[in-house]
Design a protein around this motif. Structure first.
Motif, short mmCIF file in Angstrom:
data_model
loop_
_atom_site.label_atom_id
_atom_site.label_comp_id
_atom_site.label_asym_id
_atom_site.label_seq_id
_atom_site.Cartn_x
_atom_site.Cartn_y
_atom_site.Cartn_z
N LEU A 30 0.85 -1.20 0.00
CA LEU A 30 0.00 0.00 0.00
C LEU A 30 0.89 1.24 0.00
CD1 LEU A 30 -2.70 -1.03 2.62
CD2 LEU A 30 -2.57 -1.55 0.18
N ILE A 31 1.94 1.19 0.80
CA ILE A 31 2.97 2.23 0.75
C ILE A 31 4.31 1.54 0.86
CG2 ILE A 31 1.66 4.21 1.60
CD1 ILE A 31 2.82 3.59 4.41
N GLY A 53 -2.08 6.34 -0.74
CA GLY A 53 -1.54 5.87 0.53
C GLY A 53 -1.33 6.96 1.56
N THR A 56 -3.09 5.83 4.77
CA THR A 56 -2.34 4.67 5.25
C THR A 56 -1.05 5.13 5.91
OG1 THR A 56 -3.26 3.35 3.45
CG2 THR A 56 -1.32 2.48 4.56
#
Ligand SMILES: Nc1ncnc2c1ncn2[C@@H]1O[C@H](COP(=O)(O)OP(=O)(O)O)[C@@H](O)[C@H]1O
Ligand SMILES: [Mg+2]
Lengths: 275, 273
Positions: A30-31, A53, A56
């Motif tokens: 996601l990151i 992201g 996140t």
């Protein structure tokens, strides 16, 4: 809320420092490789397209979700004020704006009144939070986040649903807070124009950090323009037009754009030695 | 005057349980955990069966089984992709069925199944009353201690955690308190109706409360009134006491829905989301 409060964290030392942070869920990053540091008195803004992201990243830094690689260091005893991107309060809970202010900590009545006043919600203090409009609720979230005078403010799209005038007022409030409270601010914003104005460091995110630095330097970087296209150019134009100077808290106007214009992961000087 | 003493004990027990159930019930309503509470309560019958088999305290066994059930449910919900609604539906009824089957299989023991399912408030002893008030004081004391993180976590777990509270810990403690209430209240209303004594007074209180703390107090009050009305009704009409109390609670809830002309909140309240 009127007095100048020094952060409990010594200046110079970062409030929070993330290095090489990555979050992987369901075989997908996601990151990845996110470096991010926030110092006392500094405003760091995360920008990036939807799903890049940003949320996140801040949730990872706050310790709300587990990261798979990298390190996150928090200053000992760090206090945080958080405005999440989404918050809905169940209708079954009777909760007035005033009671909402003491959700995570006790505060004197005077402090509550002052914080509500600061975001223009004095008249709303006895209303149920569920009846507040989107913009009113965002202002309440911000008032609640700042009332404890935290070392670090983390604001995930704090002005969503706020009208244009209110938006400017809120950003001015946020920009003023770092001087008054000496707090660091980690801000997620989708509004490129505003980002250009009050931010020390912009981090442009797209799953990874694609560029970072002073607003002007980021706005001129090719990575940023690739990511945001024509909107980026427009924001840059506005930046040049409106923000070739800055107001210090005492009202003096200073020319900006000379010192901090480099794209890098280093941190620009911050000015929180105010009078 | 033996009847009088019966009555006093029943009333004391019912009132005590209602006072404990009110504040806890608010959290069940706010967190939308009614089904969860049902599942925990239904698992209590397994606790009864186990206690009888192993010859240990029924209250203790019910507490342990309900607490373990709740912790297992939390763990399951974290990993299982199955919707928690379906999951709870499966567990709620299978634990109940399993409990009844096990109790029925133990033919050599005479267990009054009805007393456990629907409660037997008139058979409450002084020891039970001491347990209700002693245990209740502990439960409410702990609830008061975790009130802020639990409430903040109910509004937003992430917000509470980000600002240094421990909402997850508070939630687990809350589950244990629920297990304790089920163990304590089982004798009064029975395991089938415990959740109603938790939820209905809280729902009644919602309309009149201006804040969460006020709702907790009003829920306890509504519960006390329900117990008194239900017990009187049960005596007057010779109906089972547990169900009578729940009927009274439901009736009071319905009455609370009647518009009173009582001004509540700002005028634009019709503008609800
Ligand atoms: N728990 C999760 N599991 C899988 N994917 C997730 C999870 N949380 C977020 N995502 C995905 O991660 C990406 C980044 O989300 P987010 O950080 O909310 O983006 P932004 O705030 O920049 O819009 C999105 O594609 C989102 O769908
Ligand atoms: Mg987001």
């Amino acid at each position: 809320m009127d007095s100048t409060v020094q952060s409990t964290v010594p200046s110079g030392q970062p409030l929070i420092a993330a290095r090489g942070v990555g979050v992987k869920r369901a075989q997908r990053w996601l990151i990845r490789n996110v470096d991010l540091t926030v110092h006392p008195g500094e405003i760091v803004t995360l920008i990036g397209p939807n799903g890049s992201g940003k949320s996140t990243t801040v949730r990872t830094i706050l310790g709300l979700i587990r990261h798979d690689v990298g390190t996150i260091e928090r200053a000992p005893g760090l206090t945080v004020g958080y405005v999440p991107q989404k918050l809905s309060i169940d209708w079954t809970m009777p909760l007035t704006a005033r009671r909402f202010m003491t959700l995570t900590g006790r505060h004197p009545v005077a402090a509550i009144d002052a914080a509500l006043d600061e975001v223009g919600l004095t008249a709303f203090s006895d209303r149920d939070v569920q009846v507040l409009s989107g913009g009113e609720f965002q202002r309440l979230l911000l008032a609640r986040a700042i009332i404890g005078q935290p070392d670090l403010l983390v604001l995930d799209e704090p002005v969503q649903g706020v009208d244009a005038t209110g938006e400017i007022a809120l950003y001015e409030l946020i920009a003023g807070l770092r001087h008054r409270l000496g707090c660091g601010v980690l801000l997620i914003s989708h509004d490129l124009h505003i980002v250009m104005a009050a931010t020390d460091t912009v981090i442009c995110l797209n799953g990874h950090v694609c560029c970072s630095g002073s607003p002007k330097a980021v706005a001129e970087s090719p990575e940023y323009r690739t990511l945001f296209g024509s909107r980026a150019a427009e924001a840059l134009a506005i930046y040049h037009h409106h923000h070739d100077h800055a107001h210090l808290p005492d009202g003096t106007v200073v020319k900006s754009g000379d010192a901090d214009d480099h794209v890098a992961c280093t941190h620009p000087e911050h000015h929180h030695d105010h009078g | 005057m033996i009847m009088d003493e019966f009555l006093i004990r029943a009333l004391l027990a019912g009132v005590g349980v209602a006072i404990i159930a009110g504040p806890l019930g608010c959290f069940i309503v706010w967190r939308r955990m009614a089904y969860f509470g049902d599942t925990m309560a239904h698992s209590a019958l397994l606790g009864v069966a186990l206690a009888v088999l192993m010859d240990v305290s029924i209250t203790g066994a019910v507490f342990v089984v309900a607490a373990l059930g709740a912790l297992a449910l939390i763990a399951l919900q974290r990993r299982a992709p199955l919707s928690s609604d379906a999951l709870l539906g499966i567990l709620s009824h299978s634990t109940l069925a399993l409990g009844i089957v096990i109790v029925a299989m133990m033919t050599w023991l005479r267990i009054d199944l009805m007393a456990f399912l629907f409660g037997d408030i008139l058979a409450v002893s002084w020891a039970d009353i001491i347990l209700i008030y002693g245990g209740g004081a502990v439960v409410l004391g702990i609830l008061a201690m975790i009130w802020r993180p639990l409430l903040a976590g109910t509004v937003s777990g992430e917000l509470a955690a980000a600002e240094g509270l421990h909402p997850e810990r508070a939630r687990i403690i809350f589950m244990l308190l629920m297990a304790a209430v089920i163990a304590i209240a089982m004798k009064v209303v029975g395991i089938l109706l415990i959740t109603s004594l938790l939820i209905i007074p809280a729902a009644t209180a919602r309309r009149f409360a201006r804040g969460p703390e006020m709702m907790a107090v009003l829920a306890a009050t509504a519960g006390v009134v329900s117990v008194m009305a239900g017990l009187s009704g049960s005596l007057a009409f010779d109906t089972p006491s547990g169900p009578s109390i729940v009927c009274a609670a439901a009736l009071i809830f319905l009455m609370s829905l009647i518009p009173t002309g009582l001004k509540r909140g700002p005028a634009h309240e019709g503008n609800m989301r």
